[in-house]
Design a protein around this motif. Structure first.
Motif, PDB file in Angstrom:
ATOM      1  N   ASP A 168       0.822  -1.209   0.000  1.00 51.99           N
ATOM      2  CA  ASP A 168       0.000   0.000   0.000  1.00 51.99           C
ATOM      3  C   ASP A 168       0.854   1.257   0.000  1.00 51.99           C
ATOM      4  OD1 ASP A 168      -2.243  -1.560   0.002  1.00 51.99           O
ATOM      5  OD2 ASP A 168      -2.621  -1.375   2.156  1.00 51.99           O
ATOM      6  N   GLU A 169       1.947   1.236   0.765  1.00 51.54           N
ATOM      7  CA  GLU A 169       2.780   2.438   0.865  1.00 51.54           C
ATOM      8  C   GLU A 169       3.584   2.707  -0.401  1.00 51.54           C
ATOM      9  OE1 GLU A 169       5.033  -0.944   3.041  1.00 51.54           O
ATOM     10  OE2 GLU A 169       2.965  -0.221   2.798  1.00 51.54           O
ATOM     11  N   THR A 221      -2.666   6.869  -4.867  1.00 54.85           N
ATOM     12  CA  THR A 221      -3.872   6.888  -5.704  1.00 54.85           C
ATOM     13  C   THR A 221      -4.521   8.258  -5.637  1.00 54.85           C
ATOM     14  OG1 THR A 221      -4.248   4.537  -5.289  1.00 54.85           O
ATOM     15  CG2 THR A 221      -6.111   5.815  -6.129  1.00 54.85           C
ATOM     16  N   TRP A 222      -4.818   8.824  -6.809  1.00 56.74           N
ATOM     17  CA  TRP A 222      -5.487  10.129  -6.891  1.00 56.74           C
ATOM     18  C   TRP A 222      -6.840   9.934  -7.562  1.00 56.74           C
ATOM     19  CZ3 TRP A 222      -6.472  13.452 -11.279  1.00 56.74           C
ATOM     20  CH2 TRP A 222      -6.925  14.746 -10.917  1.00 56.74           C
ATOM     21  N   GLU A 246      -9.701   7.102 -11.580  1.00 58.29           N
ATOM     22  CA  GLU A 246      -8.582   7.279 -10.665  1.00 58.29           C
ATOM     23  C   GLU A 246      -7.262   7.168 -11.415  1.00 58.29           C
ATOM     24  OE1 GLU A 246      -8.831   4.216  -7.693  1.00 58.29           O
ATOM     25  OE2 GLU A 246      -7.860   2.716  -8.967  1.00 58.29           O
ATOM     26  N   MET A 247      -6.194   7.685 -10.778  1.00 57.10           N
ATOM     27  CA  MET A 247      -4.847   7.604 -11.325  1.00 57.10           C
ATOM     28  C   MET A 247      -3.917   7.106 -10.215  1.00 57.10           C
ATOM     29  SD  MET A 247      -2.572  10.536 -13.258  1.00 57.10           S
ATOM     30  CE  MET A 247      -2.665  11.711 -11.880  1.00 57.10           C
ATOM     31  N   LYS A 248      -3.177   6.037 -10.527  1.00 56.92           N
ATOM     32  CA  LYS A 248      -2.225   5.479  -9.579  1.00 56.92           C
ATOM     33  C   LYS A 248      -0.800   5.815 -10.020  1.00 56.92           C
ATOM     34  CE  LYS A 248      -5.003   1.519  -8.068  1.00 56.92           C
ATOM     35  NZ  LYS A 248      -5.042   0.035  -7.933  1.00 56.92           N
ATOM     36  N   MET A 249       0.070   5.973  -9.031  1.00 58.70           N
ATOM     37  CA  MET A 249       1.464   6.293  -9.303  1.00 58.70           C
ATOM     38  C   MET A 249       2.371   5.471  -8.404  1.00 58.70           C
ATOM     39  SD  MET A 249       0.669  10.344  -9.319  1.00 58.70           S
ATOM     40  CE  MET A 249      -0.754   9.990  -8.298  1.00 58.70           C
ATOM     41  N   THR A 250       3.452   4.991  -8.969  1.00 58.37           N
ATOM     42  CA  THR A 250       4.523   4.360  -8.206  1.00 58.37           C
ATOM     43  C   THR A 250       5.820   4.590  -8.985  1.00 58.37           C
ATOM     44  OG1 THR A 250       5.201   2.352  -7.035  1.00 58.37           O
ATOM     45  CG2 THR A 250       4.322   2.059  -9.246  1.00 58.37           C
TER      46      THR A 250
END
Length: 741
Positions: free
Chosen positions: A467-468, A472-473, A482-486
């Protein structure tokens, strides 16, 4: 049975077991295949030698046979480390040795003395093998001091070089106890690896100005006459210097009762040919000629070794005298032509190409004929080109081909991205896929998320991340759920879930990035709307030919470095462009003009911001190691290289700033909080735009979250055999190791 008799009985049984076990072990050891070597009349042992222009191995049947050397160059480091740190373990070496043997290689070349564990691991690996894996021991020259002093005879240089030779010989024969010294290998070398040595490879690529200055400054140096190697009367002062170093190596080895073939490192820049079409004087300034050194009472022999790449120097795509042989596509194979000319000069001496190859990188820095460029290749293309170069080397009568190289090396640098990798001493902590030098390996050193995230348009595998690790935006953008970033050491990953299936023929997806104050307004890319701050880059995903990363005009690194405010080499129309965003370009050739050069040549750059759609999943029809994005239903997935977003070092959150270049040449960086991403959708038919500002015409970027991360000092990476490995394996399988008389 009494206690005493019981003890005697147990002792007898145990003694018998020991004897039987020892006998089994002795029998097993006796049955192991032994390395067959040739013993000369004077008692010297030999496994390899040269004979005329042939390289020979003493075979298991007790006869000499002509050998074609097939090998890989092996580095001494891994991601997150520099060469002088020697992080490799015995397990690393043993794993790699097996993969290298499976490749079909018969030799490993190392550039310098590795830690003792390398030699111990190689001997352990070869024990009991009928056909061992051999190694060529390179001996590193005092390269920086040679370039700095421009004189091979300068004080302490020869002494330093000879000390390195002494270290190498004693290490190979397991007879060294080398004290620890920063940046150098050390330890107790107790394992004798001499019987698995194929040859000595002395020195590094020679700086032509240094060689020329040495020859001029020491024109009266006497002809060197040694015990085992001497210079000929035609030898230059620099060649006399080399003859002494080869002789020193041979004398030291002879003390251990062995003779191996000798060579020194050379390259196209100091070859024996004239290159009338080469524009740079220094690339055709001086020759270092292996024929001007000859063995004396050295049965191991001597051969010439060259590093030959198909794109450097520029003569490979400029010199008309090399445009004599055409390939099956009707294009000139200047590499083959060069090899033919060079080999013709060495009719009585074996010649090996001990470095060649192309990288599997997004970035590119030199152009070659027939697309054999330094970079810009996926792994399949890399393998095809490496295999074709190998065939050219074999077909032209060379005695060996040692591809560069085994593993990717994150610490490496190249000329056209060096100004942007800041701080320079953190290069090893991230993988800049725009720096082609980092990605020559057949063994990929993949960044941390590569094993976990497959770029295929599906975000299912993102659920397996901690999770960390994922931000997620879920902002209010019509059409975007939604938009996820990593991120990892090479890329910023972005995954979007849309309301409807993505159709690039109907919709364009763009993401603006903001890291610094400044930049450009999206303008026609986002008509009628204004941001509170400019963007540094814009990511466009749509039809394949339009998918790219563009960079703001005032931020454009290529423009700033090579335009009017820098080297002033870009064409005026490119410098004066009114477009707020430019294609992301890297220079591949600087402008050359007489009298500084022998001929004129224009400034050239290549676009590297193009985003290739495909998948990184193995075995698919669109599998491509350079894949940047893909969509699947209502999901869109991408990975964007850090440098395309303006980062000089993501590991310390350093972004290249807008300030003027120091001395007109040097960029600066500034620590940033992270990167703000602004997504929007444009309907092609209606021109309607969905963006985070909703119905408003302005957007305050401070209302959007900043994607940030913690600086890192430790890297995560995984190993993977590239698709080029399989290509080279097939190439080596087609080439026999031994010639049948």
């Amino acid at each position: 049975m009494s206690r005493q008799r019981r003890r005697r009985w147990l002792l007898t049984v145990l003694t018998g077991a020991v004897v039987v076990t020892g006998g089994i072990f002795a029998g097993w050891h006796y049955m192991q295949p032994k390395l067959v070597t040739y013993t000369a009349e004077n008692g010297t042992e030999m496994k390899f030698k040269t004979d005329g222009d042939r390289f020979m191995e003493y075979g298991p049947d007790g006869t000499w046979r002509e050998m074609f050397v097939k090998g890989v160059n092996l580095g001494a480091t891994s991601p997150g480390h520099y060469p002088g740190e020697f992080p490799l373990t015995k397990e690393d070496y043993l794993r790699w040795f097996q993969q290298i043997e499976d490749l079909g290689a018969n030799v490993i070349r190392v550039y310098t003395v590795h830690e003792p564990i390398f030699y111990t691991a190689l001997v352990e690996y070869n024990r009991g093998r009928e056909q061992p894996l051999y190694f060529i021991q390179g001996i590193w020259s005092p390269e920086e001091e040679l370039i700095e002093k421009q004189d091979a005879y300068a004080a302490h240089i020869e002494q330093t070089f000879k000390q390195e030779i002494e270290k190498a010989v004693s290490a190979v024969y397991g007879d060294a106890d080398i004290p620890a010294k920063q940046g150098e290998s050390s330890g107790k070398y107790k394992t004798n690896a001499g019987k698995y040595l194929m040859a000595w490879h002395v020195g590094t690529e020679w700086d032509p100005a240094m060689v020329d200055n040495t020859n001029e400054k020491h024109a009266d140096v006497p002809q060197y006459k040694g015990v085992h190697f001497s210079a000929t009367p035609e030898a230059s002062p620099f060649e006399n210097w080399l003859a002494e170093l080869l002789d020193h190596t041979a004398v030291l080895e002879k003390k251990y009762g062995w003779e191996h073939p000798m060579t020194f490192t050379n390259w196209v820049t100091t070859d024996v040919l004239d290159h009338p079409g080469e524009p740079l004087y220094e690339e055709d300034l001086v020759s270092v000629d292996a024929r001007h050194i000859q063995p004396e009472a050295w049965q191991g022999g001597y051969f010439a070794a060259y590093h030959v790449y198909p794109y450097y120097p520029d003569l490979f795509h400029i010199d008309k005298t090399l445009q004599t042989i055409k390939d099956e596509n009707g294009e000139y194979n200047t590499y083959k032509s060069y090899l033919r000319k060079l080999k013709a000069e060495f009719s009585d001496m074996p010649v090996m190409v001990t470095e060649y190859g192309v990288p599997s990188s997004l970035g590119i820095s030199h152009l070659g004929m027939g697309g054999r460029n330094q970079g810009g290749h996926n792994e399949v293309e890399q393998g095809d080109i490496d295999a074709s170069l190998t065939k050219d080397i074999y077909d032209e009568g060379y005695s060996g081909a040692i591809v560069f190289m085994w593993q990717d090396e994150w610490f490496k640098k190249t000329w056209n991205t060096m100004p942007l990798e800041i701080p320079a001493d953190r290069r090893a902590y991230w993988l800049n896929v725009l720096t082609n030098e980092k990605m020559f390996g057949l063994l990929a050193m993949d960044p941390g998320k590569q094993e976990q995230l497959t770029i295929d348009g599906s975000l299912d595998d993102w659920d397996d991340l901690k999770d960390e690790e994922v931000t997620t935006w879920q902002g209010q953008v019509d059409g975007i759920q939604e938009m996820k970033m990593t991120h990892d050491e090479a890329y910023l990953y972005i995954g979007l879930t849309l309301d409807e299936p993505f159709d690039p023929n109907q919709t364009v997806l763009r993401i603006g990035t903001n890291t610094l104050a400044g930049g450009s307004q999206p303008d026609t890319l986002l008509p009628g709307r204004t941001l509170s701050d400019g963007l540094e880059t814009v990511i466009t995903l749509g039809q394949d030919e339009e998918s790219q990363v563009e960079i703001a005009k005032d931020y454009d690194f290529n423009q700033r470095l090579y335009g009017k405010e820098g080297y002033d080499m870009l064409p005026d129309q490119q410098s004066d462009s009114a477009d707020p965003f430019h294609p992301w370009n890297l220079a591949v050739s600087l402008r050359m003009t007489p009298p500084d050069t022998r001929s004129a040549h224009p400034f050239m750059n290549e676009e590297v911001g193009t985003l290739k759609r495909g998948t990184t999943a193995p075995g698919q029809s669109d599998t491509d190691s350079l894949t940047a994005w893909q969509y699947n239903g209502n999901q869109v997935e991408m990975r964007i290289p850090w440098m395309l977003l303006g980062f000089g070092d993501p590991s310390s959150l350093q972004a290249i700033d807008y300030g003027p270049l120091k001395n007109g040449r040097e960029f600066s960086t500034v620590a940033v909080e992270g990167v703000t991403l602004i997504p929007w959708l444009t309907d092609r038919a209606t021109k309607n735009v969905s963006w985070p500002g909703g119905e408003q015409t302005t957007l305050d970027l401070k209302t959007l979250p900043v994607y940030s991360w913690q600086p890192w000092e430790q890297v995560q990476y995984s190993e993977r055999l590239k698709l080029s490995y399989e290509k080279m394996k097939k190439s080596y399988e087609k080439i026999p190791s031994f010639q049948i008389e």
